[in-house]
Design an enzyme around this catalytic site. Structure first.
Site, PDB file in Angstrom:
ATOM      1  N   GLU A 164      -6.854  19.798   3.404  1.00 47.41           N
ATOM      2  CA  GLU A 164      -5.244  19.574   4.177  1.00 47.41           C
ATOM      3  C   GLU A 164      -4.085  18.979   3.219  1.00 47.41           C
ATOM      4  O   GLU A 164      -4.349  18.452   2.091  1.00 47.41           O
ATOM      5  CB  GLU A 164      -5.325  19.399   5.294  1.00 47.41           C
ATOM      6  CG  GLU A 164      -6.876  19.807   6.257  1.00 47.41           C
ATOM      7  CD  GLU A 164      -6.951  18.518   7.093  1.00 47.41           C
ATOM      8  OE1 GLU A 164      -6.111  17.077   7.703  1.00 47.41           O
ATOM      9  OE2 GLU A 164      -7.900  19.279   8.147  1.00 47.41           O
ATOM     10  N   LYS A 166      -1.965  16.228   2.813  1.00 44.95           N
ATOM     11  CA  LYS A 166      -1.734  14.628   3.052  1.00 44.95           C
ATOM     12  C   LYS A 166      -0.509  14.337   2.794  1.00 44.95           C
ATOM     13  O   LYS A 166       0.883  14.423   2.554  1.00 44.95           O
ATOM     14  CB  LYS A 166      -2.586  14.116   1.805  1.00 44.95           C
ATOM     15  CG  LYS A 166      -2.228  12.302   1.792  1.00 44.95           C
ATOM     16  CD  LYS A 166      -3.427  11.794   1.764  1.00 44.95           C
ATOM     17  CE  LYS A 166      -3.217  10.382   2.396  1.00 44.95           C
ATOM     18  NZ  LYS A 166      -2.341   9.332   2.334  1.00 44.95           N
ATOM     19  N   CYS A 467      28.170 -11.337 -16.033  1.00 44.24           N
ATOM     20  CA  CYS A 467      27.857 -10.596 -14.387  1.00 44.24           C
ATOM     21  C   CYS A 467      28.581  -9.542 -14.621  1.00 44.24           C
ATOM     22  O   CYS A 467      30.269  -9.654 -15.131  1.00 44.24           O
ATOM     23  CB  CYS A 467      27.900 -11.642 -13.762  1.00 44.24           C
ATOM     24  SG  CYS A 467      28.135 -10.907 -12.032  1.00 44.24           S
ATOM     25  N   CYS A 490      30.992 -14.726  -6.609  1.00 37.84           N
ATOM     26  CA  CYS A 490      30.437 -13.201  -7.128  1.00 37.84           C
ATOM     27  C   CYS A 490      30.619 -12.541  -5.833  1.00 37.84           C
ATOM     28  O   CYS A 490      30.057 -12.213  -5.430  1.00 37.84           O
ATOM     29  CB  CYS A 490      29.052 -13.421  -7.778  1.00 37.84           C
ATOM     30  SG  CYS A 490      29.423 -11.562  -8.150  1.00 37.84           S
TER      31      CYS A 490
HETATM   32  S1  IVH Z   1      -6.950  12.426   8.323  1.00 38.49           S
HETATM   33  C1  IVH Z   1      -9.179   7.738  10.080  1.00 38.49           C
HETATM   34  N1  IVH Z   1      -5.759  14.049   7.737  1.00 38.49           N
HETATM   35  O1  IVH Z   1      -3.622   9.210   5.425  1.00 38.49           O
HETATM   36  C2  IVH Z   1      -8.442   8.545   8.440  1.00 38.49           C
HETATM   37  N2  IVH Z   1      -5.319  11.866   7.023  1.00 38.49           N
HETATM   38  O2  IVH Z   1      -4.710   6.878   4.132  1.00 38.49           O
HETATM   39  C3  IVH Z   1      -8.689  10.151   8.997  1.00 38.49           C
HETATM   40  N3  IVH Z   1      -2.684  11.050   6.421  1.00 38.49           N
HETATM   41  O3  IVH Z   1      -4.153   6.885   8.059  1.00 38.49           O
HETATM   42  C4  IVH Z   1      -6.806  10.329   8.653  1.00 38.49           C
HETATM   43  N4  IVH Z   1      -2.241  13.318   5.883  1.00 38.49           N
HETATM   44  O4  IVH Z   1      -2.294   8.393   8.477  1.00 38.49           O
HETATM   45  C5  IVH Z   1      -6.232  12.494   7.484  1.00 38.49           C
HETATM   46  N5  IVH Z   1      -4.735  15.576   6.242  1.00 38.49           N
HETATM   47  C6  IVH Z   1      -4.541  14.623   7.156  1.00 38.49           C
HETATM   48  C7  IVH Z   1      -3.418  13.951   6.518  1.00 38.49           C
HETATM   49  C8  IVH Z   1      -3.500  12.354   6.628  1.00 38.49           C
HETATM   50  C9  IVH Z   1      -2.193  12.510   5.995  1.00 38.49           C
HETATM   51  C10 IVH Z   1      -2.834  10.056   6.216  1.00 38.49           C
HETATM   52  C11 IVH Z   1      -3.194   8.950   7.759  1.00 38.49           C
HETATM   53  C12 IVH Z   1      -4.048   8.548   7.595  1.00 38.49           C
HETATM   54  C13 IVH Z   1      -3.540   8.052   5.978  1.00 38.49           C
HETATM   55  C14 IVH Z   1      -4.239   7.792   4.834  1.00 38.49           C
END
Ligand code: IVH
Length: 728
Positions: A164, A166, A467, A490
């Site tokens: 997925e 992020k 400055c 300033c």
């Molecule tokens: S799963 C237990 N899926 O990334 C945590 N997190 O760095 C399971 N995030 O706290 C999270 N995209 O806020 C998951 N596709 C995704 C995500 C994702 C962004 C964020 C989320 C998490 C943080 C961790």
């Protein structure tokens, strides 16, 4: 000459460091970047030949402080200075050192691993199930290690994974009870988050109630209670539109979509949150009751959540086994820039929920998921100039201007250089060919110079000795990395000081934006903060008396700010190191501006009531008020009419973020007092009726506002109504 036993000790400690370096190289850092890791260690590479491992102690202490600073910048100020990659590298180095020197690590105080986004301005609540972080990987070998753990638990190689995007925003957890949205919490420290329900309610795609019928008419079961987890973010197009709008109003741009999302989700006025066009996508859950209806796979969870009306990730790919997973990651990496929202890597998840449960969690992260990140992208360009910006404390920050280059789909032409040490470390010459990267895919920074392309007669950049705003001398002989303009008068400092004072984070003075401030300073009507309270409309108006309405509006909001919460004033005067959260603690503990400016070390050390004030805050206060001019500033603000009210937590009462307009004479309260009461209950008082107005507070002999409110169907309340609420 170093004597023999010392040499052995020195050699041993160097060996330990070599080991740490090797560990770093074999951890999640790609081998090609190992020299950078070594370079990171440079500042301490000639440790005293001391058997007690001064080097390790110093480095661990340094790394912990540095990580805490970056946590603060990322979680509290939503304004990171370094990329996730560099941050992870610091953490990895710390972990390795702590592993190699457990005694030293234990003897130094420990650090929270997850960070904390709570800022003391919202009510907090506990998560039923903790909100954890994700383990991170940057290399194929780290991915293989992850798969080895997972396949071992599953007893087969062909594990099904989801891949997925992020999303780079802020984590959110929504609680639905019997299908109704009852609470929205930020991640906070993982156990307890800020309650931002009112703000979240303004995001149109978030259902207030879950639907139990799918698009094709099938019935689904709604859980008794579920914590739905996802990310709030700003789409690139909304981010650009909001920044354009801000620029046209003379306001500063958000540096990246993440800070827009973080800042907007935490505004005290949910009507303003609504205007920030936030988006959300969900990808997980915490508490899920009854457990008998928990789906069998992560993919089924997405289908189910979608059927309830929740926006879920649509761009989920699957792969079976490590080879396909690796290929899928490479494909998805190139697709990342196609998403309309910011991303900071990929997330790999085990699809089978039973296997997720079997793998379980560490203290900080699930063992069934992994964040797969990429080293930032780079581009080459030419350094055109270095401009010095003057901050509100006089701090001089160099800003590099370079020929525009495109990285990850957007054009950039500037990067902050932080301080003069960053310039000398890079050995920058104007005209140099420089390598730029976008840290965390967002913040541009100069990585290095291609010296082979340097012009033979170019010279190193010399920091100016005056400055750029007021021409006062800069002390270039100081040993500090940070240089300051020490001229309290300033104009550039004054501009930044007033911008900070008036901002929504502090005194929240409507209509006092950068352009107005610039005019006030240029016309010499305002020479310091207290002068704001001496402004009169006659001095502000142009001879043609054209902008009467906005002038009156500005004067009214300045006047209203005289009774702002004490923490807002403390935050607003701009004591270095004192932001919202610390100002709040100071206000609650010390209770008045006068007492704060007169407090001494003896008071701090001698009284237990100050225990909640940390050492950094104490130092900051003592340092700041040791300067007589700063004590005078506070006195002048008080003389100018600042009468702060005692800090109160924004209440959950119906006044929270509601807009009020007052008309007529109230039976017992003055207008000023009524405003104070409403604001102390979280309400917002405005002069004119607009589409945002929720209530009209009616007194005797009302003006035309009564008719207007009736026409607009605005709820009309009386003084008794407000007073009753203060007693609830
Ligand atoms: S799963 C237990 N899926 O990334 C945590 N997190 O760095 C399971 N995030 O706290 C999270 N995209 O806020 C998951 N596709 C995704 C995500 C994702 C962004 C964020 C989320 C998490 C943080 C961790």
């Amino acid at each position: 000459m170093v004597c023999y036993p010392f040499r052995i000790a020195y050699a041993c400690s160097s060996c330990a460091y070599l080991l740490v370096l090797l560990c770093s190289a074999f951890a999640d850092i790609p081998p090609s970047l190992a020299p950078q890791v070594a370079r990171e260690l440079k500042p301490t590479e000639t440790p005293a030949p001391n058997p007690s491992n001064v080097f390790a102690r110093e480095r661990i202490a340094f790394l912990r402080t540095e990580i805490a600073r970056h946590d603060d910048l990322y979680f509290k100020q939503a304004n990171p200075e370094i990329s996730d990659f560099e941050y992870d590298r610091l953490k990895q180095e710390l972990r390795n050192l702590e592993y190699s020197f457990p005694n030293i690590a234990k003897s130094l105080t420990t650090l929270l691993e997850i960070g904390d986004d709570r800022d003391g301005l919202f009510q907090t609540d506990r998560h039923e199930t903790p909100m954890l972080s994700l383990r991170k990987a940057y290399s194929h070998s780290a991915l293989q290690r992850f798969h080895k753990q997972v396949s071992h638990a599953s007893n087969e190689e062909a594990v099904l994974y989801l891949i997925e995007p992020k999303i780079d925003g802020i984590a959110i957890s929504l609680t639905y009870e019997q299908g109704n949205l009852v609470r929205a919490l930020t991640r906070g420290n993982g156990l307890e988050g800020d309650d931002i329900t009112a703000n979240i309610m303004t995001i149109p795609s978030i259902p207030k109630k879950l639907t139990d019928t799918t698009e094709d008419g099938q019935k689904t079961t709604i859980p008794d209670r579920i914590e739905i987890r996802g990310e709030i973010f700003s789409n690139f197009s909304d981010f650009e539109a909001i920044n354009r709008q801000r620029e046209s109003r003379g306001e500063s741009r958000f540096t990246h979509p993440r800070s827009l999302a973080a800042g907007s989700a935490k505004l005290s006025d949910s009507n303003q949150t609504a205007q920030r066009k936030l988006s959300v996508l969900f990808f997980g859950y915490g508490d899920f009751l009854p457990s008998s209806i928990v789906p069998k796979t992560q993919r089924e969870f997405y289908q189910l959540a979608h059927s309830w009306g929740l926006p879920v990730l649509q761009t989920v790919r699957t792969a079976k086994g490590i080879d396909r997973l690796s290929t899928a990651i490479n494909d998805e990496k190139s697709n990342l820039s196609e998403h309309p929202y910011p991303t900071d890597g990929l997330v790999v998840k085990v699809d089978l929920i039973a296997l997720q449960a079997k793998l379980g969690y560490t203290n900080q992260a699930p063992r069934w998921a992994l964040a797969y990140k990429f080293a930032p992208k780079q581009a080459e360009t030419r350094l055109l100039s270095i401009n010095i910006q003057v901050g509100r404390t006089g701090l001089l920050t160099p800003l590099a201007e370079f020929a525009p280059v495109s990285i990850s789909g957007s054009k950039i032409s500037r990067a902050t250089l932080h301080n003069r040490r960053s310039i000398s470390k890079l050995d920058l010459h104007i005209g140099d060919t420089i390598i730029i990267e976008k840290a965390g895919e967002i913040i541009p920074r100069i990585v290095s110079v291609d010296t082979s392309k340097r012009h033979a007669d170019s010279t190193p950049y010399a920091f100016p000795d005056r400055c750029p705003s007021c021409s006062s001398a800069i002390n270039l002989l100081s040993n500090e990395a940070n240089l300051y303009c020490y001229n309290a008068k300033c104009p550039a400092q004054l501009q930044r000081r007033i911008e900070h004072f008036a901002s929504s984070q502090c005194m929240n003075i409507d209509g006092l934006g950068p352009a107005t401030i610039q005019l006030l300073i240029a016309s010499k009507v305002v020479k310091d903060l207290p002068d704001l309270y001496k402004l009169e409309s006659s001095k502000l108006l142009s001879p043609e008396k054209t902008n009467l309405v906005s002038t009156n509006k500005l004067l009214n909001s300045i006047k209203r700010s005289k009774h702002a919460d004490l923490w807002r004033v403390i935050c607003g005067i701009g004591i270095p190191g004192i932001g919202k959260a610390r100002a709040k603690i100071l206000a609650e503990t010390i209770g008045s501006l006068e007492s704060l400016s007169e407090i001494s070390k003896v008071d701090f050390d001698g009284a237990s009531e100050y225990n909640s004030i940390d050492a950094v805050t104490r130092r900051a206060i003592l340092d700041y008020f040791s300067v007589p001019d700063n004590r005078t500033l506070v006195k002048q603000l008080i003389l100018a009419g600042i009468q702060p009210s005692l800090s109160s937590k924004p209440s959950k009462s119906i006044l929270s973020d509601k807009h009020f307009v007052l008309t007529g004479k109230l039976p017992t309260l003055s207008r000023q007092k009524a405003t104070q009461v409403i604001e102390s209950l979280g309400g917002i008082v405005r002069d004119t009726i607009t589409e945002k107005t929720d209530y009209l507070l009616l007194g005797t002999n009302p003006g035309s506002k009564l008719k207007e409110a009736q026409e607009r169907n605005i709820t009309i309340i009386d003084e008794a109504f407000i007073l009753r609420l203060t007693r609830e």
